[in-house]
Design a protein around this motif. Structure first.
Motif, PDB file in Angstrom:
ATOM      1  N   SER A  56     -19.723 -11.871 -19.216  1.00 23.40           N
ATOM      2  CA  SER A  56     -19.682 -13.027 -20.110  1.00 23.40           C
ATOM      3  C   SER A  56     -19.293 -14.346 -19.457  1.00 23.40           C
ATOM      4  O   SER A  56     -18.299 -14.974 -19.830  1.00 23.40           O
ATOM      5  CB  SER A  56     -18.712 -12.740 -21.270  1.00 23.40           C
ATOM      6  N   ASP A  68     -22.759 -18.818 -23.896  1.00 20.63           N
ATOM      7  CA  ASP A  68     -22.200 -17.546 -23.446  1.00 20.63           C
ATOM      8  C   ASP A  68     -23.356 -16.750 -22.854  1.00 20.63           C
ATOM      9  O   ASP A  68     -24.261 -16.321 -23.572  1.00 20.63           O
ATOM     10  CB  ASP A  68     -21.582 -16.803 -24.626  1.00 20.63           C
ATOM     11  N   LEU A  69     -23.367 -16.568 -21.528  1.00 20.01           N
ATOM     12  CA  LEU A  69     -24.483 -15.917 -20.845  1.00 20.01           C
ATOM     13  C   LEU A  69     -24.439 -14.398 -20.939  1.00 20.01           C
ATOM     14  O   LEU A  69     -25.269 -13.711 -20.354  1.00 20.01           O
ATOM     15  CB  LEU A  69     -24.520 -16.353 -19.379  1.00 20.01           C
ATOM     16  N   GLY A  70     -23.472 -13.886 -21.690  1.00 22.37           N
ATOM     17  CA  GLY A  70     -23.432 -12.451 -21.959  1.00 22.37           C
ATOM     18  C   GLY A  70     -23.063 -11.618 -20.737  1.00 22.37           C
ATOM     19  O   GLY A  70     -22.517 -12.103 -19.755  1.00 22.37           O
ATOM     20  N   ILE A 130     -29.649  -8.715 -18.993  1.00 22.47           N
ATOM     21  CA  ILE A 130     -28.722  -9.710 -19.562  1.00 22.47           C
ATOM     22  C   ILE A 130     -28.688  -9.461 -21.059  1.00 22.47           C
ATOM     23  O   ILE A 130     -29.732  -9.438 -21.720  1.00 22.47           O
ATOM     24  CB  ILE A 130     -29.182 -11.144 -19.273  1.00 22.47           C
ATOM     25  N   MET A 139     -26.409 -12.727 -25.069  1.00 22.12           N
ATOM     26  CA  MET A 139     -26.407 -14.163 -24.799  1.00 22.12           C
ATOM     27  C   MET A 139     -26.315 -14.934 -26.114  1.00 22.12           C
ATOM     28  O   MET A 139     -26.973 -14.589 -27.103  1.00 22.12           O
ATOM     29  CB  MET A 139     -27.673 -14.573 -24.038  1.00 22.12           C
TER      30      MET A 139
END
Length: 219
Positions: free
Chosen positions: A79, A97-99, A129, A132
């Motif tokens: 994250s 939030d790019l996870g 990913i 997100m």
């Protein structure tokens, strides 16, 4: 190296584990930092480092059978969060939030398509990913003691998006095989109010397209 290929093993390994990281991205400040690092002794060190990285990359992707290299990848990043503010030092803006990011690869041998009795040696790299999210955030009013205020209300724009990317490349005797890249993603639904649209325009004009002194654009 040939024996490793026969046993479907990699030449070296790279393992990375990274917990959640939060980055407040203010483009003018980033560019000033880059310009500083590119000058003087630091610039020379960066140039030498970049040259080394290129050499390592070429050793991995080289087109000659005898020099082809395979690195075992085991990367997990939890994250990472990027905040794009509308002004330097502020907390309000877009919050990405790019996870969870996971990268793994395997070496495998399988039958070649359209060629009876022939097989190919592949390095299969998978990138996943998930979770997100993109939200707009607002900063609360600054305190009487000064400062930029804490992170305020959050309005979700994109929620729970997942993406899978796969890369297949030939190695060893199959090094001439065409590189194959594939990808799948979950449904992408974006909601954007007038306020969020105006916020995006301010970020584009004041942050991402900004130049000059990073502290001179405070509002």
């Amino acid at each position: 190296r040939a024996s490793r290929r026969a046993s479907l093993r990699c030449d070296s390994s790279l393992r990375v584990r990274m917990s959640s990281v939060r980055v407040n991205y203010w483009h003018p400040a980033v560019m000033r930092t880059v310009e500083y690092l590119q000058g003087g002794v630091l610039g020379a060190l960066m140039s030498a480092t970049a040259s080394t990285v290129v050499q390592v990359a070429r050793s991995v992707l080289i087109d000659h059978v005898e020099e082809a290299s395979v690195i075992s990848l085991d990367l997990e990043v939890g994250s990472p969060m990027v905040l794009l503010p509308t002004a330097a030092g502020r907390s309000g803006g877009l919050h990405a939030d790019l996870g969870k990011i996971v990268v793994h690869n395997t070496v495998e041998r399988r039958a070649a398509e359209g060629m009876r009795g022939a097989d190919e040696l592949l390095d299969r790299i998978g990138v996943r990913i998930e979770q997100m999210r993109l939200s707009s955030t607002s900063a609360t009013a600054p305190s009487t003691a000064g400062g930029d205020g804490e992170l305020g209300s959050e309005e979700r724009m994109i929620d729970e998006v997942a993406l899978d990317v796969s890369v297949e490349r030939g190695i060893g005797e199959s090094v001439g095989r065409a590189l194959v890249i594939g990808g799948t993603g979950s449904e992408l639904i974006c909601s954007c109010s007038k306020h969020q649209y105006e916020l995006l325009l301010r970020i584009l004009s004041q942050n991402l397209a900004g130049g000059g002194d990073p502290t001179s654009l405070r509002s």
